[in-house]
Motif scaffolding. Sequence first.
Motif, short mmCIF file in Angstrom:
data_model
loop_
_atom_site.label_atom_id
_atom_site.label_comp_id
_atom_site.label_asym_id
_atom_site.label_seq_id
_atom_site.Cartn_x
_atom_site.Cartn_y
_atom_site.Cartn_z
N SER A 190 0.85 -1.20 0.00
CA SER A 190 0.00 0.00 0.00
C SER A 190 0.87 1.24 0.00
N ASN A 199 -5.48 1.35 -5.21
CA ASN A 199 -4.60 0.53 -4.39
C ASN A 199 -4.74 -0.92 -4.84
N GLN A 233 -0.06 2.61 -3.47
CA GLN A 233 -1.34 3.32 -3.37
C GLN A 233 -1.24 4.72 -3.96
N ASP A 290 -3.34 8.23 -4.12
CA ASP A 290 -4.43 8.92 -3.43
C ASP A 290 -4.62 10.29 -4.08
N VAL A 292 -8.97 6.80 -5.03
CA VAL A 292 -7.89 5.97 -4.48
C VAL A 292 -7.69 4.76 -5.37
N TRP A 300 -5.48 -3.55 -2.20
CA TRP A 300 -6.48 -3.20 -1.19
C TRP A 300 -7.14 -4.41 -0.56
#
Lengths: 212, 398
Positions: free
Chosen positions: B116, B358, B120, B122, B356, B361
């Motif tokens: 992450s 990811n 990730q 964001d 988001v 996730w």
Amino acid sequence: MSPRVPFALAAAMLLGACSKPEITTYRAPKDPEPAAKAGAPHAHAGAAPAAAPAAPATGGTMAATPVATASGPGLAWSAPASWTVKPASSMRRGSYTIKGDGGEADMSITAFPGDVGGDLANVNRWRGQIGLAPIAPGELAATVQRLERNGLKMGAVDLGGATGPNPQRTLAAIVPHGGSSWFFKLTGPDALVAKEKAAFMAFLDTIKPTAP
Amino acid sequence: MNGPLRTARDFLVSLKLTVVLLALGLILVFAATLDQVNLGIWGIQEKWFRTFVVVQPMGAGGTSVPIFPGGYAIGGLLLLNLIASHFYRFAFTWRKAGIQFTHLGVILLLIGELLSGLWQEDYRMQLHEGETKNFSEHHLNNELAIIDTTNPAHDEVVAIPEEIIARKEAIQHAKLPFRIVIKEYFPNSDLAMRDAGSTRPPQATMGIGMSVAATSQPLTYKQNERNMPAASVELVGTSGSIGTWLVSTSFSPHSRAPFLQAPQAFTHEGRTYRIALRWTRSYKPFSFQLLKVTHDVYPGTDTPKNFSSRLLLKTPDGREDREVLIYMNNPLRYGGYTFYQHQMDSAQGMTGLQAVKNPSWLLPYVACTMMTFGLLWQFMIHLAGFIERRRAAAAANP
């Protein structure tokens, strides 16, 4: 699983964690025209539509890009006869020259949406322009003289005491009105501006809101 | 196995190492939580967790001194320790299967957090009613974009991350017919109008920087604030300077001051360009048009009941052309992204979506399921043994 797997995983982690920022190039669709800008947040509704400059679609330099000033409720004033009117620029609502023995002082009247950073930021900016050190927030109250003229609240400052071969002085007043901040600022040689202080204060007495 | 390898193995599979790392992890979390007062949630993640060594500026000169192992070091060693122990110490038996499953869950959780942190994305997407966008903007990162707008069909973008701008070195890129010289750079800045009487030279010879001055500000780490960097950028062509521009993330369509919303454009060798320091963009193969924002309150109060955004989702190939509704606790998952309702200003008809991406996730969910299953399994084994012993005892003593 081979016993080497944990070490390979660790190496991958180390490499992954050390990614470097890189310049990227890509082809992008044109930004959509800001059709909904009328609904965009603005400091106050009256200032925005008239003040928003037209975005140059292509080419040209930005040298002539107009800078928006407040276009909401206005102010009116009467300048002393000794002040010479200068041609207004796109940024100035009013512009005067005051000539005297010590040289020439510049009087500018500008208005911008919002509080333009607040009193402290503006006072310190002006102090910096004439070579004075910034003041702390606690010193603001002693620096700004609070006035009320014709129903308008004003914050007036007299910034002097600069040293050097050609010390400068600034007299200024910040007048919040209709969601905008109006700035009346007289800057020039210390002696000349000090001599003009009485005229400047009398000038502040004449500032009043324009009829709607 | 020779000496050093054996030592390394014994170190890695040591239970003492596990205990020490867990203790260090506790201290790390505690210290980082305290430091959150100074740096905010994003700052402490970078300083304490997403690093191998925590460094702290010390003394008057602000020299960076390592003070503690960082999250990557502790987490990474813990991961290695767990994996090594798992394969070295544990032999699979059904009686111990629960413990092994729980450990595998912990390993997956650690890997998930690492992935992450690395993968990730964001981003945020702000839209006003009627507005269409096909890109989102990073919530922390910024970029200097030089955009060739000559082609009426599309733009050619050269995006330079802020980290490169911060080095204040000259930048030459094959796609640009000029060199970029960073004359000034402020990681956070404030803008003020330049006065005509100012004795300081303007920070730009072109564009809005002729009228506006940027001053350096302390970095902010507050969660509800964002650093607004600014830079004075000179472009130098083969025949000399083209001009110097003041760029700032404050000059953007997000700006509240209308005069800061205009893009800065120029021409060079017959081509037209724009220059902007902006929030890092991520373009999507689809677009959203905001149709309506709704802010419901409980009747007779100002207490928010619901925020929702009705959007038109479209793809260029026409496969998608449908309305979607995003509201609190009901994100939209599309194209590998999850779009959450993040902000709203219903008075201005504005919505803010959090986008988001990811790829990992699912890992924390899988890890927690494995740990739950493992612990349940272990508990049931013990419970079954306990019941069996009680039955045996009851049978022996009727």
